[in-house]
Design an enzyme around this catalytic site. Structure first.
Site, mmCIF file in Angstrom:
data_model
loop_
_atom_site.group_PDB
_atom_site.id
_atom_site.type_symbol
_atom_site.label_atom_id
_atom_site.label_comp_id
_atom_site.label_asym_id
_atom_site.label_seq_id
_atom_site.Cartn_x
_atom_site.Cartn_y
_atom_site.Cartn_z
ATOM 1 C CB CYS A 122 93.264 28.537 -9.878
ATOM 2 S SG CYS A 122 93.926 30.192 -9.546
ATOM 3 C CB CYS A 123 93.030 27.584 -15.094
ATOM 4 S SG CYS A 123 94.825 27.535 -14.907
ATOM 5 C CB CYS A 205 99.666 32.838 -13.086
ATOM 6 S SG CYS A 205 98.076 33.326 -13.794
ATOM 7 C CB CYS A 208 101.111 28.300 -12.311
ATOM 8 S SG CYS A 208 99.834 28.187 -11.039
ATOM 9 C CB CYS A 231 95.444 27.702 -18.684
ATOM 10 S SG CYS A 231 95.045 28.385 -20.304
#
EC number: 1.8.4.10
Length: 236
Positions: A122-123, A205, A208, A231
């Site tokens: 995702c990062c 985010c 997270c 990240c």
């Protein structure tokens, strides 16, 4: 001090000579903008360090190029702060970098709530790839990293060779402490993310980021319950 150092011309001796001549954070920024001109950008997360750096940069370059990695998953408070910054520093060219995939497209391709089952990917998709694409046209970038933020950051210098993005990374605040940051914010009445008042020292985010359970670990609330602590932007 007219030395120019790039990723391709990097050598440890020259970088040490440059670093040894830099007195403080303003000296670092003056050198950076004089050396790299339009080929340097500040990647700002709009955290506490970010507010300090924005104010310092405004004293050197009122029209600086600022980028924000807009994952589409940030807190509303973060987006509101960005609008406040635009009003306070109207000369800044603030650019919101968005991922190639929308959240819907990402969910279709990789499964919903990717941040839960594969936060590294995702990062990669929502932060690293957009930044890498933008930095491909740059020679250097500025970061708000501090040595006391975490054990993984204790060796950073003013001027660093960034292997991940193949350019020079400038870190003016390496010697600052968390208290230094907040002393500056209060002294200069700077705006800041109101989540800091709710025990969020480090803000990323929304999915997270949690309030920090450890007042001595600024990043304890990031990816809580996972081994992940970064990240990936500042990891080789």
């Amino acid at each position: 001090m007219n030395e120019t150092i790039t990723y391709d011309t990097w050598n440890d001796m020259l970088s040490k000579q440059i670093t040894d001549q830099l007195i403080d954070e303003l000296d670092v920024l003056k050198w950076a903008y004089r050396t790299y001109g339009e080929k340097i950008v500040y990647a700002c997360s709009f955290g506490a360090e970010g507010m300090v750096l924005l104010d310092l940069i405004s004293k050197i370059n009122k029209n600086a190029h600022i980028i924000f990695l807009d994952t589409g998953l940030h807190f509303q408070e973060t987006y509101e702060l960005i609008e406040t910054v635009k009003e306070r520093y109207p000369g800044f060219a603030i650019q919101m970098l968005e991922p190639e995939l929308s959240l819907t497209e990402q969910g279709t391709k990789y499964g919903g709530e990717l941040w839960k089952h594969n936060p590294n990917l995702c990062c990669q998709l929502r932060k690293i790839e957009p930044l890498k694409k933008h930095l491909s046209g740059m020679t250097a970038w500025i970061s708000g990293l501090r040595r006391d933020q975490s054990p993984t950051r204790k060796h950073i210098q003013y001027v660093n060779l960034d292997q991940k993005f193949e350019l020079i990374k400038i870190c003016p605040l390496i010697h600052w402490t968390w208290d230094d940051v907040w002393t500056y914010i209060r002294l200069h009445n700077l705006p800041y993310n109101k989540l800091h008042d709710q025990h969020y020292p480090s803000i990323g985010c929304e999915m997270c980021t949690l309030p920090s359970p450890d007042p001595n670990d600024e990043r304890a609330g990031r990816w809580a319950g996972r081994e992940k602590t970064e990240c990936g932007l500042h990891q080789e």
